[in-house]
Design a protein around this motif. Structure first.
Motif, PDB file in Angstrom:
ATOM      1  N   ALA A  60       1.000  -1.221   0.571  1.00 28.73           N
ATOM      2  CA  ALA A  60      -0.170  -0.198   0.228  1.00 28.73           C
ATOM      3  C   ALA A  60       0.840   1.335   0.271  1.00 28.73           C
ATOM      4  N   ALA A  61       2.045   1.377   1.186  1.00 25.28           N
ATOM      5  CA  ALA A  61       2.863   2.430   0.958  1.00 25.28           C
ATOM      6  C   ALA A  61       3.792   2.877  -0.817  1.00 25.28           C
ATOM      7  N   PHE A  62       3.193   1.905  -1.346  1.00 26.41           N
ATOM      8  CA  PHE A  62       4.582   1.477  -3.520  1.00 26.41           C
ATOM      9  C   PHE A  62       3.425   1.727  -3.871  1.00 26.41           C
ATOM     10  N   THR A  63       2.318   2.669  -3.915  1.00 29.32           N
ATOM     11  CA  THR A  63       1.578   3.034  -4.795  1.00 29.32           C
ATOM     12  C   THR A  63       0.480   4.374  -4.909  1.00 29.32           C
ATOM     13  N   SER A  64       0.472   4.826  -6.187  1.00 32.66           N
ATOM     14  CA  SER A  64      -0.385   5.927  -6.421  1.00 32.66           C
ATOM     15  C   SER A  64      -1.851   5.933  -5.956  1.00 32.66           C
ATOM     16  N   LYS A  81      -5.754   5.011  -6.037  1.00 32.86           N
ATOM     17  CA  LYS A  81      -7.165   6.023  -4.828  1.00 32.86           C
ATOM     18  C   LYS A  81      -7.961   5.316  -4.476  1.00 32.86           C
ATOM     19  N   ASN A  82      -8.122   4.364  -4.883  1.00 29.94           N
ATOM     20  CA  ASN A  82      -9.013   3.585  -4.561  1.00 29.94           C
ATOM     21  C   ASN A  82      -8.562   2.391  -3.482  1.00 29.94           C
ATOM     22  N   LYS A  83      -9.053   2.579  -2.372  1.00 25.97           N
ATOM     23  CA  LYS A  83      -8.740   1.760  -1.200  1.00 25.97           C
ATOM     24  C   LYS A  83      -9.286   0.687  -1.039  1.00 25.97           C
ATOM     25  N   LYS A  84     -10.821   0.169  -1.581  1.00 21.48           N
ATOM     26  CA  LYS A  84     -11.105  -1.362  -1.489  1.00 21.48           C
ATOM     27  C   LYS A  84     -10.416  -2.240  -1.836  1.00 21.48           C
ATOM     28  N   LYS A  85      -9.254  -2.209  -3.460  1.00 21.90           N
ATOM     29  CA  LYS A  85      -8.838  -2.683  -3.882  1.00 21.90           C
ATOM     30  C   LYS A  85      -7.520  -3.715  -3.466  1.00 21.90           C
ATOM     31  N   SER A  86      -7.075  -4.819  -3.321  1.00 24.97           N
ATOM     32  CA  SER A  86      -6.008  -5.187  -2.439  1.00 24.97           C
ATOM     33  C   SER A  86      -4.835  -4.516  -2.756  1.00 24.97           C
ATOM     34  N   THR A  87      -3.630  -4.227  -1.848  1.00 23.50           N
ATOM     35  CA  THR A  87      -2.598  -3.886  -2.122  1.00 23.50           C
ATOM     36  C   THR A  87      -1.514  -5.033  -2.217  1.00 23.50           C
ATOM     37  N   VAL A  88      -2.272  -6.393  -1.414  1.00 26.34           N
ATOM     38  CA  VAL A  88      -1.140  -7.089  -1.731  1.00 26.34           C
ATOM     39  C   VAL A  88      -1.006  -7.849  -3.155  1.00 26.34           C
ATOM     40  N   ARG A  89       1.106  -8.753  -2.966  1.00 22.38           N
ATOM     41  CA  ARG A  89       1.382  -8.769  -4.394  1.00 22.38           C
ATOM     42  C   ARG A  89       2.527  -8.957  -3.250  1.00 22.38           C
ATOM     43  N   SER A  90       2.820 -10.414  -4.021  1.00 21.47           N
ATOM     44  CA  SER A  90       4.486 -11.194  -3.908  1.00 21.47           C
ATOM     45  C   SER A  90       5.504 -10.998  -4.930  1.00 21.47           C
ATOM     46  N   ILE A  91       6.559 -10.337  -4.736  1.00 18.91           N
ATOM     47  CA  ILE A  91       7.946 -10.194  -5.438  1.00 18.91           C
ATOM     48  C   ILE A  91       8.480 -11.553  -4.990  1.00 18.91           C
ATOM     49  N   GLU A  92       8.888 -12.169  -6.516  1.00 19.93           N
ATOM     50  CA  GLU A  92       9.723 -13.179  -6.264  1.00 19.93           C
ATOM     51  C   GLU A  92      11.027 -12.994  -6.317  1.00 19.93           C
ATOM     52  N   ILE A 112       8.410   1.324   6.267  1.00 19.92           N
ATOM     53  CA  ILE A 112       7.681   1.302   5.562  1.00 19.92           C
ATOM     54  C   ILE A 112       6.530   0.938   5.041  1.00 19.92           C
ATOM     55  N   LEU A 113       6.766  -0.736   5.152  1.00 20.65           N
ATOM     56  CA  LEU A 113       5.848  -2.024   4.285  1.00 20.65           C
ATOM     57  C   LEU A 113       5.155  -1.973   5.506  1.00 20.65           C
ATOM     58  N   ASP A 114       5.122  -1.863   6.962  1.00 20.96           N
ATOM     59  CA  ASP A 114       4.739  -2.335   7.422  1.00 20.96           C
ATOM     60  C   ASP A 114       3.897  -0.777   8.014  1.00 20.96           C
ATOM     61  N   GLY A 115       3.969   0.195   7.572  1.00 20.00           N
ATOM     62  CA  GLY A 115       2.860   2.296   7.789  1.00 20.00           C
ATOM     63  C   GLY A 115       2.217   1.558   6.768  1.00 20.00           C
ATOM     64  N   LYS A 116       2.589   0.557   5.718  1.00 23.71           N
ATOM     65  CA  LYS A 116       1.004   0.775   4.441  1.00 23.71           C
ATOM     66  C   LYS A 116       0.972   2.817   4.427  1.00 23.71           C
ATOM     67  N   ASP A 117       1.491   3.713   4.174  1.00 25.37           N
ATOM     68  CA  ASP A 117       1.464   4.696   4.172  1.00 25.37           C
ATOM     69  C   ASP A 117       1.969   5.578   3.257  1.00 25.37           C
ATOM     70  N   ARG A 118       1.535   5.846   2.151  1.00 27.86           N
ATOM     71  CA  ARG A 118       2.426   6.743   0.371  1.00 27.86           C
ATOM     72  C   ARG A 118       3.743   7.730   1.061  1.00 27.86           C
ATOM     73  N   PHE A 130      -0.655   0.294  -9.880  1.00 29.74           N
ATOM     74  CA  PHE A 130      -0.359   1.847  -9.854  1.00 29.74           C
ATOM     75  C   PHE A 130       0.556   2.369  -9.502  1.00 29.74           C
ATOM     76  N   HIS A 131       1.646   2.802 -10.274  1.00 31.88           N
ATOM     77  CA  HIS A 131       2.819   3.155  -9.845  1.00 31.88           C
ATOM     78  C   HIS A 131       4.314   2.805  -8.777  1.00 31.88           C
TER      79      HIS A 131
END
Length: 246
Positions: A155-159, A161-172, A220-226, A194-195
């Motif tokens: 969540a901290a690494f996207t621009s 605005k939609n807060k309803k969609k999941s922001t969980v992703r896996s980076i291999e 930063i990951l834990d804070g979920k704040d852009r 996005f971004h």
């Protein structure tokens, strides 16, 4: 109705991104739909694996479209490349299963971000890189990148605005390749927000510049704040390399 799957390359500098827009005709989706509709004699919609931003490039963007035509895949590829602008090319064309969808069926992507780390401009690659004059500590950037690999809430690494969609992703993986002043960072994952890649890169660059410590990434990951993450890296250095399907 036949379903075609194509792989596209483009230098995105002069386009307003992939997605068609009502305010401009200068999008890649718009260019393709206009050309395909002309070939088919009827409106054709095309779907890509994702919506690259304005100025972002692609070496292996995958897209699909349904069209009635007697043209073979080879003939269709030739016709597309005959009329596409010189900074866009279709490198493969094949018939896909009727239900294949370039975005919905994608299971992963690799993006590459290029940095030109020198005071001397990269004259011939200037549209494809982010020039950073101050020397980067690449080892510190590699250490920071390790915190980003795995499944996290980005969540901290996207621009977005939609807060309803999941922001969980896996980076291999996040891999670094350095050749003189040329630094390439490859991000492979199941999908990107996005971004997301540009903010990840901007944050890693701030580590490389000594503005942040590698250990800060976890917080930063834990804070979920852009606002706690780093800058948005310029679009010019980003390229979609490959899209993966089962």
């Amino acid at each position: 109705m036949r379903n075609f799957r194509i792989v596209i390359q483009y230098e995105g500098t002069r386009y307003q991104g992939w997605q068609r827009q009502g305010t401009t005709q200068n999008t890649l989706q718009g260019k393709f739909e206009a050309l395909l509709s002309k070939i088919a004699g009827t409106p054709v919609e095309i779907q890509a694996s994702g919506r690259t931003d304005a100025g972002v490039h692609a070496l292996g963007q995958t897209a699909n479209f349904h069209m009635n035509t007697e043209l073979s895949c080879e003939e269709l590829l030739d016709k597309l490349n005959q009329y596409l602008p010189e900074d866009v090319a279709v490198i493969s064309c094949q018939e896909a299963a009727p239900r294949f969808h370039a975005r919905l069926n994608a299971v992963g992507k690799t993006y590459c971000y290029r940095i030109h780390n020198s005071k001397i401009p990269a004259v011939f690659d200037r549209r494809l890189v982010w020039q950073i004059e101050q020397q980067l500590d690449v080892d510190a950037m590699k250490t920071a990148a390790k915190y980003l690999v795995g499944t996290h809430d980005f969540a901290a690494f996207t621009s977005a605005k939609n807060k309803k969609k999941s922001t969980v992703r896996s980076i291999e993986s996040i891999l670094f390749e350095q050749n003189g002043a040329d630094i390439r960072i490859s991000f492979r994952g199941d999908g990107f927000l996005f971004h997301m890649v540009r903010i990840l890169t901007g944050t890693l660059v701030e580590v490389g510049l000594g503005v942040r410590r590698p250990e800060e990434i976890a917080a930063i990951l834990d804070g979920k704040d852009r606002q706690k993450a780093g800058m948005l890296a310029p679009a010019s250095g980003l390229c979609l390399m490959e899209v993966y399907y089962q």
